[in-house]
Design a protein around this motif. Structure first.
Motif, mmCIF file in Angstrom:
data_model
loop_
_atom_site.group_PDB
_atom_site.id
_atom_site.type_symbol
_atom_site.label_atom_id
_atom_site.label_comp_id
_atom_site.label_asym_id
_atom_site.label_seq_id
_atom_site.Cartn_x
_atom_site.Cartn_y
_atom_site.Cartn_z
ATOM 1 N N ALA A 64 0.878 -1.385 0.079
ATOM 2 C CA ALA A 64 0.046 0.041 -0.130
ATOM 3 C C ALA A 64 0.994 1.177 0.043
ATOM 4 O O ALA A 64 0.671 2.140 -0.602
ATOM 5 C CB ALA A 64 -0.964 -0.006 1.115
ATOM 6 N N ALA A 65 2.050 1.138 0.735
ATOM 7 C CA ALA A 65 2.870 2.509 0.656
ATOM 8 C C ALA A 65 3.281 2.685 -0.514
ATOM 9 O O ALA A 65 3.456 4.029 -1.027
ATOM 10 C CB ALA A 65 4.001 2.167 1.584
ATOM 11 N N ILE A 66 3.728 1.857 -1.310
ATOM 12 C CA ILE A 66 4.224 2.008 -2.684
ATOM 13 C C ILE A 66 3.159 2.498 -3.597
ATOM 14 O O ILE A 66 3.539 3.602 -4.277
ATOM 15 C CB ILE A 66 4.741 0.578 -3.368
ATOM 16 C CG1 ILE A 66 6.198 0.054 -2.835
ATOM 17 C CG2 ILE A 66 4.905 0.705 -4.763
ATOM 18 C CD1 ILE A 66 6.526 -1.019 -3.233
ATOM 19 N N GLY A 67 1.990 1.994 -3.273
ATOM 20 C CA GLY A 67 0.812 2.611 -4.225
ATOM 21 C C GLY A 67 0.616 4.208 -3.891
ATOM 22 O O GLY A 67 0.472 4.748 -4.763
ATOM 23 N N ILE A 68 0.667 4.337 -2.545
ATOM 24 C CA ILE A 68 0.380 5.821 -2.129
ATOM 25 C C ILE A 68 1.677 6.526 -2.528
ATOM 26 O O ILE A 68 1.242 8.005 -2.825
ATOM 27 C CB ILE A 68 0.079 5.847 -0.672
ATOM 28 C CG1 ILE A 68 -1.152 5.123 -0.256
ATOM 29 C CG2 ILE A 68 0.254 7.284 -0.209
ATOM 30 C CD1 ILE A 68 -1.444 5.033 1.155
ATOM 31 N N LEU A 69 2.679 6.268 -2.736
ATOM 32 C CA LEU A 69 3.895 7.124 -2.955
ATOM 33 C C LEU A 69 3.736 7.343 -4.398
ATOM 34 O O LEU A 69 3.921 8.657 -4.826
ATOM 35 C CB LEU A 69 5.312 6.147 -2.746
ATOM 36 C CG LEU A 69 5.845 6.161 -1.276
ATOM 37 C CD1 LEU A 69 6.840 5.221 -1.294
ATOM 38 C CD2 LEU A 69 6.262 7.695 -1.141
#
Length: 265
Positions: A64-69
């Protein structure tokens, strides 16, 4: 193009939009914290077997963090470039631009290149926050980050020119940009695999090149067995973003006439 870069650089050097800059970072930081809380305290970073089969990494928060970044990277480019001309209209400087022998692609390229450092600065800040929240980026190489960031920025640039026309036609930024951002967040696989969505939403997601950029980056970093899919993802993303860019440039010929008409209303 270089004149636009110099002008915008002088503007932001004298009056940096610090509040907007911090607001964007805080907005995405709150998204990261919310996902981290849900992942760790409600689901213990685990997902069901069906969803896990579509994910590129077993650690949900990292996914999810990669997606938000990358979502923030795309949104920052869309906002900074897409709102450039409507901002010229609101500030009353568009007429002075129109009477110069400018080319619209060079104008957008200048705006894009000048804002790039701010977009990357936001990305770096959110990267640090993700690391503090225990996102595991240890297996991602610098080359993968560079390729993913460059691809995402390019496809977002193509979409931003198309978005600029929508804003100019509607004489509005809030509804058009936020509707698009919500749609991207829903259908592009930002915090969950798009494969769990209904088919028609998956098709919509495939029409947005940010979907291919994000999927290609995740495969590049975590799924070497799917490297054979990378070529098609890059080709589809580049083609669709190029179509958005060309359609936006062609549409602008009509939009420019409308701009002139409502400037003199």
């Amino acid at each position: 193009m270089f004149a636009i870069i110099r002008r915008n650089w002088q503007m932001y050097r004298r009056y940096f939009p610090f509040t907007l800059f911090i607001n964007r970072i805080l907005g995405s930081a709150f998204q990261l914290v919310s996902v981290w809380l849900i992942a760790n305290f409600l689901f213990n970073n685990r997902v069901d077997s069906l969803t896990a089969g579509y994910m590129t990494t077993a650690h949900y928060f990292t996914y999810a963090a990669i997606g938000i970044l990358f979502y923030n990277l795309g949104v920052a480019t869309l906002m900074n470039v897409g709102r450039a001309l409507i901002t010229e209209v609101r500030e009353g400087t568009l007429m002075s631009l129109l009477i110069t022998p400018y080319k619209v692609f060079q104008y957008f390229s200048g705006v894009f290149l000048e804002q790039l450092w701010r977009t990357l600065l936001e990305f770096a800040a959110l990267f640090g926050i993700s690391k503090l929240l225990d996102a595991d980026f240890s297996t991602i190489s610098l080359g993968a980050w560079t390729a993913g960031i460059a691809f995402t920025i390019w496809v977002s640039f193509g979409m931003s020119i198309f978005l600029a026309n929508i804003m100019l036609q509607l004489r509005d930024t809030y509804i058009s940009q936020n509707t698009l951002f919500i749609l991207i967040y829903l259908v592009s696989g930002i915090t969950f695999p798009k494969e769990i969505l209904p088919k028609f939403l998956q098709w919509i997601g495939n029409l947005l090149p940010l979907t291919q950029a994000l999927e290609a980056f995740r495969i590049l970093c975590f799924r070497p067995e799917k490297y054979n899919q990378l070529a098609s993802l890059f080709i589809v993303g580049l083609l669709s973003s190029s179509l958005y860019l060309l359609a936006g440039l062609y549409w602008y010929r009509k939009t420019e006439q409308k701009i002139i008409s409502y400037i003199f209303e």
